[in-house]
Design an enzyme around this catalytic site. Structure first.
Site, PDB file in Angstrom:
ATOM      1  N   GLU A 258       0.888 -65.355  22.228  1.00  0.00           N
ATOM      2  CA  GLU A 258       0.592 -66.582  21.473  1.00  0.00           C
ATOM      3  C   GLU A 258       1.316 -67.737  22.145  1.00  0.00           C
ATOM      4  OE1 GLU A 258       1.782 -66.644  17.397  1.00  0.00           O
ATOM      5  OE2 GLU A 258       0.681 -64.829  16.854  1.00  0.00           O
ATOM      6  N   GLU A 306      -6.913 -73.308  10.425  1.00  0.00           N
ATOM      7  CA  GLU A 306      -7.048 -72.344   9.324  1.00  0.00           C
ATOM      8  C   GLU A 306      -6.477 -72.969   8.054  1.00  0.00           C
ATOM      9  OE1 GLU A 306      -6.150 -68.073  10.664  1.00  0.00           O
ATOM     10  OE2 GLU A 306      -5.275 -69.304  12.252  1.00  0.00           O
ATOM     11  N   GLU A 315       1.071 -75.305  10.316  1.00  0.00           N
ATOM     12  CA  GLU A 315       0.450 -73.986  10.457  1.00  0.00           C
ATOM     13  C   GLU A 315      -1.072 -74.054  10.363  1.00  0.00           C
ATOM     14  OE1 GLU A 315       1.843 -70.966  11.076  1.00  0.00           O
ATOM     15  OE2 GLU A 315       3.781 -71.932  11.345  1.00  0.00           O
TER      16      GLU A 315
END
Length: 333
Positions: A258, A306, A315
């Protein structure tokens, strides 16, 4: 995805049977595919988007049956995570590992599975499950003729201590020595989540934005070995390389499982910085790091914003694409 406190980091075999073989030459860039949103496109649309953009590799965070079905015969290289909630069960029982492989690997023909990840950023006492889970999964795969799929785990960057200068990097806890020596014995890579964004966010006084985002202008020298760094990403990766050496596993390859930069939601999070970082990452990793040249296999986090991610607002804003499949900002693969 990593939620790390790294303010101190200031410089820093072919698969047999009906499965497609993993490519022998590693493509440098893949993209992580998270699904914590209520407005995301269908799995089949996502696979089509990967292919249309020339994205050759994908990481998924659980054995998502819909995604695995959509990926059949796509040619996309795949990392499949065993969820942290299943890690203890697989570690405790060879039969549980065999059942997981049967249900989530053997069941789906026509996949190109590169790695299975025994947990993501495992913390606390759960770290004791990593080595037995990897062993049980390796045995289960070998028993059905799929031993070419490598099994590893994905670590947070703060699994490394003393990360500046990079040559001082050492694993912070002793369990990692057992993990990486097992990986050395199976020729599997260590998957590592690397986020210069969090280091910059937590310490903007000492870390220059250009150094964190692949823009020119800052050079950092490691006085221990004379290597010179022009980006924080390389310094962080080489701290992992140094830790591997100190743990007696210098030959273990690092895969960056990631890395990314948010486009909104917090300090330093903007479309311009995200574009600079992710385009810089794409353009950079083919040449490796100062300590270890050659292509560095790297996965950008993430394919989509998201909207149901928990935690801090950033996030929700790591996506290269919006849920309607339009680019969040201009990017070239």
């Amino acid at each position: 995805m990593a939620r790390q406190d790294v303010a101190s980091m200031i410089a820093v075999a072919p698969i047999v049977g009906a499965f497609a073989s993993a490519p022998t030459c590693v493509q440098s860039i893949g993209v992580c595919y998270g699904v914590i949103g209520n407005n995301l496109p269908s799995r089949s649309e996502v696979v089509q988007l990967y292919r249309s953009k020339g994205i050759t590799d994908m990481r998924i965070y659980f054995a998502d049956g819909q995604a695995l079905s959509a990926l059949r015969n796509s040619g996309i290289g795949l990392i499949i995570d065993v969820g942290n909630d299943q890690l203890g069960s697989i570690a405790a029982s060879a039969s549980n590992a065999a059942a997981w492989v049967k249900d989530n690997v053997q069941r789906y023909q026509g996949l190109t599975i590169k790695y299975i990840t025994a947990g993501n950023e495992v913390q606390g006492s759960d770290t004791r499950s990593i080595v037995p889970a990897i062993r049980n999964l390796n045995a289960a795969l070998s028993a059905v003729g799929l031993g070419g799929i490598k099994v590893s785990t994905a670590i947070r960057f703060d699994a490394v201590a003393n990360s500046f200068p990079p040559s001082s990097g050492v694993f912070a806890q002793s369990y990692m020595t057992n993990v990486v020596r097992l990986l050395a014995s199976t020729e599997a890579p260590l998957l590592t989540n690397i986020y210069p964004y969090f280091a910059y966010r937590d310490n903007p006084r000492d870390i220059q934005l250009n150094y964190a985002t692949f823009r020119p202008g800052t050079t950092v020298r490691d006085e221990n070995n004379g290597l010179t760094y022009t980006c924080l990403f390389d310094a962080m990766v080489d701290a992992v390389h140094a830790a591997l050496e100190k743990a007696g596993a210098p030959g273990v390859r690092v895969v960056v499982s990631e890395s990314g930069w948010p486009s909104a939601g917090g300090f330093g999070a903007s479309a311009d910085n995200a574009r600079a970082y992710n385009q810089g990452l794409i353009d950079h990793v083919g040449g490796g790091t100062p300590k270890r040249g050659g292509a560095l296999e790297t996965y950008i986090f993430a394919m989509f914003d998201e909207n149901q991610k928990t935690g801090i607002e950033t996030e929700k804003h790591f996506g290269l694409f919006r849920p309607d499949k339009s680019p969040a900002y201009a990017i070239r693969f």
